[in-house]
Scaffold this motif. Sequence first.
Motif, PDB file in Angstrom:
ATOM      1  N   LEU A  43       0.817  -1.211   0.000  1.00  0.00           N
ATOM      2  CA  LEU A  43       0.000   0.000   0.000  1.00  0.00           C
ATOM      3  C   LEU A  43       0.855   1.267   0.000  1.00  0.00           C
ATOM      4  O   LEU A  43       0.346   2.379   0.090  1.00  0.00           O
ATOM      5  N   GLU A  44       2.170   1.073  -0.074  1.00  0.00           N
ATOM      6  CA  GLU A  44       3.053   2.209  -0.326  1.00  0.00           C
ATOM      7  C   GLU A  44       4.176   1.695  -1.214  1.00  0.00           C
ATOM      8  O   GLU A  44       4.353   0.484  -1.381  1.00  0.00           O
ATOM      9  N   GLU A  45       4.942   2.611  -1.776  1.00  0.00           N
ATOM     10  CA  GLU A  45       5.971   2.197  -2.731  1.00  0.00           C
ATOM     11  C   GLU A  45       7.021   1.292  -2.111  1.00  0.00           C
ATOM     12  O   GLU A  45       7.482   0.331  -2.714  1.00  0.00           O
ATOM     13  N   PHE A  72       6.183  -1.069   4.215  1.00  0.00           N
ATOM     14  CA  PHE A  72       4.823  -1.612   4.336  1.00  0.00           C
ATOM     15  C   PHE A  72       4.826  -2.839   5.258  1.00  0.00           C
ATOM     16  O   PHE A  72       3.953  -2.990   6.126  1.00  0.00           O
ATOM     17  N   CYS A  73       5.813  -3.713   5.072  1.00  0.00           N
ATOM     18  CA  CYS A  73       5.898  -4.925   5.907  1.00  0.00           C
ATOM     19  C   CYS A  73       6.146  -4.571   7.365  1.00  0.00           C
ATOM     20  O   CYS A  73       5.612  -5.210   8.277  1.00  0.00           O
ATOM     21  N   VAL A  95       6.562 -10.955   3.349  1.00  0.00           N
ATOM     22  CA  VAL A  95       7.913 -10.805   2.787  1.00  0.00           C
ATOM     23  C   VAL A  95       7.904  -9.722   1.708  1.00  0.00           C
ATOM     24  O   VAL A  95       7.165  -9.838   0.734  1.00  0.00           O
ATOM     25  N   PRO A  96       8.714  -8.669   1.880  1.00  0.00           N
ATOM     26  CA  PRO A  96       8.770  -7.619   0.854  1.00  0.00           C
ATOM     27  C   PRO A  96       9.349  -8.189  -0.442  1.00  0.00           C
ATOM     28  O   PRO A  96      10.186  -9.085  -0.416  1.00  0.00           O
ATOM     29  N   SER A  97       8.890  -7.640  -1.573  1.00  0.00           N
ATOM     30  CA  SER A  97       9.234  -8.237  -2.867  1.00  0.00           C
ATOM     31  C   SER A  97      10.641  -7.900  -3.345  1.00  0.00           C
ATOM     32  O   SER A  97      11.093  -8.456  -4.345  1.00  0.00           O
TER      33      SER A  97
END
Lengths: 397, 397
Positions: free
Chosen positions: B338-340, B345-346, B357-359
Motif C-alpha cells: 500500500l506504499e511504494e 509496508f511490511c 515478505v517484501p518483494s
Amino acid sequence: MLSQKMLSLGKKSSSIREIFEYSKKRKAEIGSENVFDFSLGNPSIPAPKEVDDAIKGFIDSFDSIDLHGYTSAQGDMQVRETIAKSITERFDVPASANNIYMTCGAAASLTISLKAIINEGDEVILLAPYFPEHKVFAENAGAVVREVLCKEPRFEIDFSELEMAVNKNTRAIIVNSPNNPTGVVLSEDNIKRLSEFLNEKQKQFGREITIIADEPYRELVYDDEVVPYIPKYYDNTIVCYSYSKSLSIPGERIGYIFVSPKMENSEDTFFAVCGAGRSMGYVCAPSLLQRTVAACEGIKPDLSAYDKNRKALYEGLTKIGYSAVRPDGAFYLFVKALEEDAAAFCERAKKYELLLVPSDSFGVSGYVRIAYCVGYEQIANSLPAFEMLYKEYNEEK
Amino acid sequence: MLSQKMLSLGKKSSSIREIFEYSKKRKAEIGSENVFDFSLGNPSIPAPKEVDDAIKGFIDSFDSIDLHGYTSAQGDMQVRETIAKSITERFDVPASANNIYMTCGAAASLTISLKAIINEGDEVILLAPYFPEHKVFAENAGAVVREVLCKEPRFEIDFSELEMAVNKNTRAIIVNSPNNPTGVVLSEDNIKRLSEFLNEKQKQFGREITIIADEPYRELVYDDEVVPYIPKYYDNTIVCYSYSKSLSIPGERIGYIFVSPKMENSEDTFFAVCGAGRSMGYVCAPSLLQRTVAACEGIKPDLSAYDKNRKALYEGLTKIGYSAVRPDGAFYLFVKALEEDAAAFCERAKKYELLLVPSDSFGVSGYVRIAYCVGYEQIANSLPAFEMLYKEYNEEK
C-alpha cells in the motif's frame, strides 16, 4: 559451450568405476562366484537393526509435516545437540550444537569445508596415498593441490617432505585416518608432531593452516586401535564425518561438519560453512536421516565380518609372499605390486579374475588397493588365484 | 583467511529467514495463534500416506545392503526408468533413464545444471520476480546475472525487455512456472513465443541458450490449470524437478535433472551434469528416498487445503481493497503493497502481527509475498488484521 572441466570430470569415470563396469561384464560371462572383485569400498555388512527401527519409529510416531519438513540449514537443533554431546563425551573436546553442520555425507562435508576456507590460489596439501576425490574437491574450491608422499612402509607422515611443501600459500591439509587406501591409523605421536609443526608454520607465515580431518572410517578399527581425535591436539581443525561406513548406509548420504570451537575464528568459519553449503544448493541434510543417525549415535558397528576378512587376507597374502601394509582400520589392504607398474600388474591379475585397483590414482605408484568389504568366501576362494599370480611373477625371475 | 564470499552468504541470512526468527520470538511473547506468519514456503499438508508406506515397505522387503548402499552417481537405474516413463507418458516428450540424473532436491538440480553449462563470464537471465536463491546459484557457477522484469499485472514474459537483455554472452534463462513468488503459470502462448524468440537468438549469436526450467511447483496447480512442459516446445531445455512440494517432503531433499534428449549435445550435457555433481560432492541422491519417490511417481497431492486457503485469502483481500495477482499454482499470493516501499509496508504490517515478505529480494519493488501454506484458521483470523492495515493507509489519504 559446456564447462569443459565438468564435461571431462563427468566423462572420465574413475579407474575404480571402470573396473566395476568390467566386473559386471565378466560376472555375466563366467558367473559372479568366479570373479574376485576387490575394487569397490561399498560396505558389505547390513545396517544395524537400530537404523531401520529408528526410521520406522519416526514415521509411526512423528508428525509428518515436522518429520519430512525443512530443518534449518545447519540441521535440526536436537540432532546437532545429540552429536555435540557425543563428541564431548567420547573425545573430551568441547562441542556445542553451534559447531555442528549436518551434511549429505563426507563428500559434501569436504566440498563445503573447502569452499568455506579457500581463496583462489590457496594451496591444499594431500598426504599421498590419498582418496582420489580429495583432489577433485580441493580443485573445485579453487585450490592448488600439493601432494606430499608419506613414509613407507607404514605411510606415516614424512615431515621432511612436508617441510618442503608447506609455504606462505598453504591454507589446509587433509588428513584421512583411518586411511583409504592403506587402512593405516596415524599414531598419536604423528598427530602431535603434525600439530607442533603446523603451529610453527602458522606463526612463521602469519596465516592459518587448517587441518581438514576426513573421518568416515573412524569407527572401523580393529584390535582396540585408538584413532586420535585431531581437535584435541590441534585447534585449527574441521572434522568431516559421515555415517556411511559406521552405520552401513553409504547411499543415504548423511554426515556432518564439526568446526572446532577452539579455532581462533570458529564462529566466522561456521558462517562460511553455512554460506558454502548454501551456494552449492545444500538446503539441509535429509531430515529423516538426520534424526535417524542421532537416534543411532554411539551405536558401534559389528566389525567381526570385516575383521575376519582382514586377517584371512593379510595372513593369506603375506604367507604366499606378498608384502602388504597391515591395516589398523577401514576395509582396505594396500599390497605391493609385483612389478613397478601397478596398472600392468592389475592387468595381469585379471587373468586370474582378480580385480584390484592400481595405486596411481591414490598418488603413489607400485601398489594395489584391495577392498575386503566382500563376502568371506570371496577371500577364501581368491587366495589360490593370488598364489598363481605370485608364481607367474617368480617363474620369470 | 576465509572465503569472504561464503562468509557473507552465510552471515546474511535471507530476509525470509529473518522474519522467521522474528516470528519465533513474537510467538513466544504473545502466543502463536496471535501471530500471522506468512513468510515461509513450507508445505502445510502431510505427505501422502503412500510416501510413508513406501519407506516402511522398502525397509521390510529390501536387502539392507542394497537398500542403503550407494546407487550409481546418476541414481538407481530402475528409479530413473520409472521417472523417464512417467515424463514420456504425461508430457509426450521422449525421455529415457539416460536423461535423468537424481539429485538432492531442486536447489541441487539448479546448482548442478548451472555448473555444467556455465563458463566464466556467461550470462544467465532471471525473470523478475524470481526466487532469490536463483541469483546465488547462478553466481556460484561463475555466471553474470541479468534481471528481466516481467509485465504487470500477470507477470508474463515481457519480450521487449528480454530483447534488450539477450546478447552474445547469454547462455541460459531460468524459467520458474508455477512461479515463486507470484503463483502465476506461464501460458502456452508465452512459452511458444519464448521458444521462437530463443531459437532466433541462438541462430543470431551462433551459440546455445538453454532454458533451465525450475519446476518444484508443477503439481501444485488449481482449477485444472495446465502447466506447459517446456521440453515439448524448446529443444535446448534442462528441467530441474523436486518432490519437495508435490509430496510434502521438503526436508528429505530429493528431485532430479532431466536433460532433454532433443538438445543438440544432450549426451555431453548429461556428462557435464555428472561432472558438476561430482565436483560439488553429490555422490548420489539418498537411496531410500530415490526408491520412495519412484514408488510414488504419479501420485497427486491433495490440494484442497491449499485451494481453500487460496480462495479465502484472494477473495478476502481483494474484497478489502487490496490488489493481488490471482495465483494459478504454488502456494503464494503476490499482493501490491500500500506504499511504494514494500519493506516499510511490511514493517507497518507487523503492528497487526502480519508477517509478510517484501518483494525486493525477488527482484521487483512494491509487492509482498504471502505464503498461504498455513492452517485455514490463520487465514480467517488474519483478514481483520489486513483490514485494519488497509484502513490505516486509507485514513492517511
